[in-house]
Design a protein around this motif. Structure first.
Motif, PDB file in Angstrom:
ATOM      1  N   ARG A   2       2.858  -5.310  44.856  1.00 40.16           N
ATOM      2  CA  ARG A   2       3.769  -4.745  45.855  1.00 40.16           C
ATOM      3  C   ARG A   2       4.575  -3.612  45.209  1.00 40.16           C
ATOM      4  O   ARG A   2       4.756  -3.592  43.992  1.00 40.16           O
ATOM      5  CB  ARG A   2       4.727  -5.805  46.399  1.00 40.16           C
ATOM      6  N   TYR A   3       5.066  -2.708  46.067  1.00 39.38           N
ATOM      7  CA  TYR A   3       5.797  -1.536  45.583  1.00 39.38           C
ATOM      8  C   TYR A   3       7.193  -1.495  46.192  1.00 39.38           C
ATOM      9  O   TYR A   3       7.382  -1.818  47.373  1.00 39.38           O
ATOM     10  CB  TYR A   3       5.025  -0.257  45.946  1.00 39.38           C
ATOM     11  N   LEU A   4       8.158  -1.068  45.359  1.00 39.26           N
ATOM     12  CA  LEU A   4       9.563  -1.030  45.768  1.00 39.26           C
ATOM     13  C   LEU A   4      10.131   0.358  45.500  1.00 39.26           C
ATOM     14  O   LEU A   4       9.686   1.047  44.575  1.00 39.26           O
ATOM     15  CB  LEU A   4      10.363  -2.046  44.950  1.00 39.26           C
ATOM     16  N   ARG A  14       2.510  -2.476  50.313  1.00 39.92           N
ATOM     17  CA  ARG A  14       1.210  -2.492  49.626  1.00 39.92           C
ATOM     18  C   ARG A  14       0.766  -1.058  49.330  1.00 39.92           C
ATOM     19  O   ARG A  14       1.292  -0.095  49.886  1.00 39.92           O
ATOM     20  CB  ARG A  14       0.172  -3.217  50.482  1.00 39.92           C
ATOM     21  N   PHE A  15      -0.253  -0.947  48.467  1.00 40.70           N
ATOM     22  CA  PHE A  15      -0.654   0.366  47.955  1.00 40.70           C
ATOM     23  C   PHE A  15      -1.010   1.358  49.059  1.00 40.70           C
ATOM     24  O   PHE A  15      -0.523   2.494  49.068  1.00 40.70           O
ATOM     25  CB  PHE A  15      -1.835   0.222  46.972  1.00 40.70           C
ATOM     26  N   LEU A  31       7.756   2.420  42.997  1.00 40.11           N
ATOM     27  CA  LEU A  31       7.278   1.915  41.707  1.00 40.11           C
ATOM     28  C   LEU A  31       6.660   0.543  41.945  1.00 40.11           C
ATOM     29  O   LEU A  31       7.138  -0.202  42.819  1.00 40.11           O
ATOM     30  CB  LEU A  31       8.453   1.734  40.735  1.00 40.11           C
ATOM     31  N   PRO A  32       5.641   0.171  41.161  1.00 43.02           N
ATOM     32  CA  PRO A  32       5.115  -1.196  41.301  1.00 43.02           C
ATOM     33  C   PRO A  32       6.199  -2.181  40.885  1.00 43.02           C
ATOM     34  O   PRO A  32       7.035  -1.866  40.036  1.00 43.02           O
ATOM     35  CB  PRO A  32       3.943  -1.219  40.322  1.00 43.02           C
ATOM     36  N   GLU A  33       6.176  -3.388  41.474  1.00 40.39           N
ATOM     37  CA  GLU A  33       7.241  -4.353  41.157  1.00 40.39           C
ATOM     38  C   GLU A  33       7.235  -4.723  39.669  1.00 40.39           C
ATOM     39  O   GLU A  33       8.254  -5.096  39.110  1.00 40.39           O
ATOM     40  CB  GLU A  33       7.105  -5.603  42.036  1.00 40.39           C
ATOM     41  N   ARG A  34       6.087  -4.583  39.012  1.00 41.64           N
ATOM     42  CA  ARG A  34       6.001  -4.805  37.552  1.00 41.64           C
ATOM     43  C   ARG A  34       4.819  -3.989  37.036  1.00 41.64           C
ATOM     44  O   ARG A  34       3.960  -3.593  37.828  1.00 41.64           O
ATOM     45  CB  ARG A  34       5.823  -6.283  37.227  1.00 41.64           C
ATOM     46  N   TYR A  35       4.785  -3.765  35.730  1.00 48.86           N
ATOM     47  CA  TYR A  35       3.623  -3.107  35.129  1.00 48.86           C
ATOM     48  C   TYR A  35       2.694  -4.189  34.585  1.00 48.86           C
ATOM     49  O   TYR A  35       3.114  -4.966  33.715  1.00 48.86           O
ATOM     50  CB  TYR A  35       4.052  -2.170  33.994  1.00 48.86           C
ATOM     51  N   PRO A  36       1.455  -4.252  35.066  1.00 53.21           N
ATOM     52  CA  PRO A  36       0.524  -5.253  34.526  1.00 53.21           C
ATOM     53  C   PRO A  36       0.326  -5.021  33.036  1.00 53.21           C
ATOM     54  O   PRO A  36       0.242  -3.877  32.589  1.00 53.21           O
ATOM     55  CB  PRO A  36      -0.782  -4.971  35.281  1.00 53.21           C
ATOM     56  N   LYS A  37       0.273  -6.106  32.270  1.00 54.48           N
ATOM     57  CA  LYS A  37       0.079  -5.981  30.814  1.00 54.48           C
ATOM     58  C   LYS A  37      -1.406  -6.089  30.486  1.00 54.48           C
ATOM     59  O   LYS A  37      -2.111  -6.931  31.041  1.00 54.48           O
ATOM     60  CB  LYS A  37       0.827  -7.090  30.073  1.00 54.48           C
TER      61      LYS A  37
END
Ligand SMILES: Cc1ncc(COP(=O)(O)O)c(C=O)c1O
Ligand SMILES: N[C@@H](CCOP(=O)(O)O)C(=O)O
Length: 468
Positions: A2-4, A14-15, A31-37
């Motif tokens: 998800r994006y905020l 959503r994208f 921005l994405p809610e988190r950066y995938p690691k």
């Protein structure tokens, strides 16, 4: 995923929704809610992928509303050697000397790094608009390269019109010709009496008029649009894999910067776990960003203090994506971000700057006309490689700031052909250009000159859409 919004307003999206929406409704950037690691095993498994496959893997981490087989196909159709100068690597690494590289990002149709993302955006827009049965009217701002990349990527595409604002008389003759010579019915060029920042302010003003944006289906192709940044993340991974043999190695990148989109993509790659030591921001005489990274003070300047330089695409004093970076630095505190970016200048304290340098790995430097001419000349004499003025700004700063034992990759953001006057001044030679672009300056041009006024731009859009 998800994006905020950076400013904290609205609901998570959503994208594909933010792809078409561009600027968030509260005026912030998505921005994405988190950066995938990306862990070491995954990173290793990506080393041998083609550029298109790598793009698919990275995009998949952020896009869950396009079926995997469709996304894979869009990446494969976009990142083909034929589209990027016949280079199978798509972004080949060129060694200037031991430990110092150029990553070629400018082998696409318009000879600048913008093609790397814009070609994908064209495909994504067409795909999503087709699925929805909708139209999109793209309003963009360019200082010279985004405009042509967007127009080449969108010309003739179903469901898309492009309205591109550029600063009147401030681009190179070649850049103007690339855009203004296009005669496609869905492409509209508007030369604004002002600087790039005026153009970008108009894009934001029109997008912030939510009723107008909705009724006219206004979208963006600038790096305001998260999809642009996401596509740009891919070449940091591609550059890293070419410069190293194992994931134990670290590299640094130097990024010629204006709107902070390119280096912000590097920041995202670093947050995902790519072993990047430093992200070096290189500016020209318009050094607002360099001032921030040196002093902690961010003081955007007005048109009167935005210099017209010989690296014109970086003549920017209000870097849009800086808001994304500050949102991360402020741990996504939307109210704090809004307070800073709705106002003028701001300053951050010494402890925050310590994090900017040590935790986020940022460093910076600036270059002048004399520097870039000398750098182009020296690079030509030492290595036989012609570089464009923006890349020269990067190389100049990279040479000053590179660290022993850490490979430095300078992003090549345009080809010399776009800036012949400066190349002639530096080397006495006309830069080579692809045969199909010979004489482009002599083609008939189609452009409308307007004031730096959002109402005038809205009127032109309405007229072209048959609404006024
Ligand atoms: C040739 C060139 N170099 C560098 C830049 C700066 O990139 P960014 O705006 O992503 O910082 C631009 C424009 O954006 C450009 O066109
Ligand atoms: N230098 C750019 C300015 C716009 O940057 P963007 O990355 O936000 O599109 C240009 O050449 O137009």
């Amino acid at each position: 995923m998800r994006y905020l919004s950076t400013r904290g307003g609205g609901v998570p999206k959503r994208f594909c929704d933010i792809l078409l929406e561009g600027l968030a409704e509260d005026g912030g950037l998505f921005l994405p809610e988190r950066y995938p690691k990306v862990d070491a095993t995954t990173l290793s498994s990506w080393r041998t992928l083609s550029y298109a496959e790598l793009a698919f893997e990275i995009l998949s981490l952020y896009i869950d509303d396009i079926p995997a087989e469709d996304l894979r196909r869009l990446c494969a159709q976009t990142y083909r050697a034929e589209v990027f100068g016949g280079r199978a690597e798509i972004t080949p690494l060129h060694r200037l000397e031991p430990g110092l590289y150029l990553e070629e990002l400018s082998n696409g149709p318009t000879l600048a790094f913008k093609d790397m993302a814009m070609q994908l955006l064209g495909a994504l827009f067409e795909y999503e608009l087709g699925r929805r049965g909708e139209q999109l009217n793209i309003l963009g701002a360019t200082s010279g390269d985004t405009g042509s990349a967007a127009e080449y990527a969108m010309r003739g595409r179903a469901g898309v019109n492009v309205f591109m604002l550029s600063p009147h008389g401030r681009m190179s003759a070649f850049q103007q010709a690339q855009m203004f010579s296009l005669q496609d019915a869905n492409i509209h060029n508007l030369a604004v009496r002002g600087v790039f920042d005026d153009c970008q302010d108009i894009v934001k003003a029109v997008s912030n008029d939510l009723a107008y944006k909705k009724s006219r289906k206004i979208g963006t192709v600038n790096s305001i649009n998260w999809a642009r940044l996401l596509a740009q993340v891919v070449y940091y991974f591609a550059g890293y894999f070419q410069a190293t043999k194992s994931n134990d190695e670290r590299v640094s990148f130097t990024v010629p910067s204006g709107n902070f989109g390119n280096v912000c993509a590097g920041h995202v790659a670093r947050q995902m776990g790519l072993p990047i030591e430093q992200l070096v921001v290189a500016t020209n005489e318009n050094d607002v960003l360099d001032e921030f990274f040196r002093t902690g003070r961010y003081a955007p300047r007005g048109a009167a203090h935005t210099h017209a330089t010989s690296s014109p695409s970086m003549d920017i004093s209000k870097a849009s994506n800086f808001e994304r970076f500050i949102a991360d630095v402020m741990d996504r505190d939307g109210a704090q971000v809004a307070a800073r970016f709705q106002g003028g200048a701001f300053e951050v304290d010494a402890a925050t700057m310590e994090r900017v340098h040590a935790h986020y790995g940022f460093a910076s430097g600036a270059s002048s006309h004399t520097d870039r001419v000398a750098t182009i000349r020296a690079c030509w004499h030492k290595t036989g490689r012609l570089i464009d003025p923006h890349t020269a700004d990067g190389l100049k700063v990279a040479e000053a700031l590179r660290q022993p034992d850490v490979p430095m990759i300078v992003l090549e953001t345009a080809l010399p052909a776009k800036f012949a006057d400066t190349l002639v001044e530096a080397t006495g030679m006309q830069p080579p250009r692809p045969a199909h672009l010979e004489g482009i300056e002599n083609l008939p041009q189609r452009v409308q000159v307007v004031d730096a006024d959002a109402a005038q731009v809205r009127a032109v859009i309405d007229h072209c859409l048959g609404l006024g």
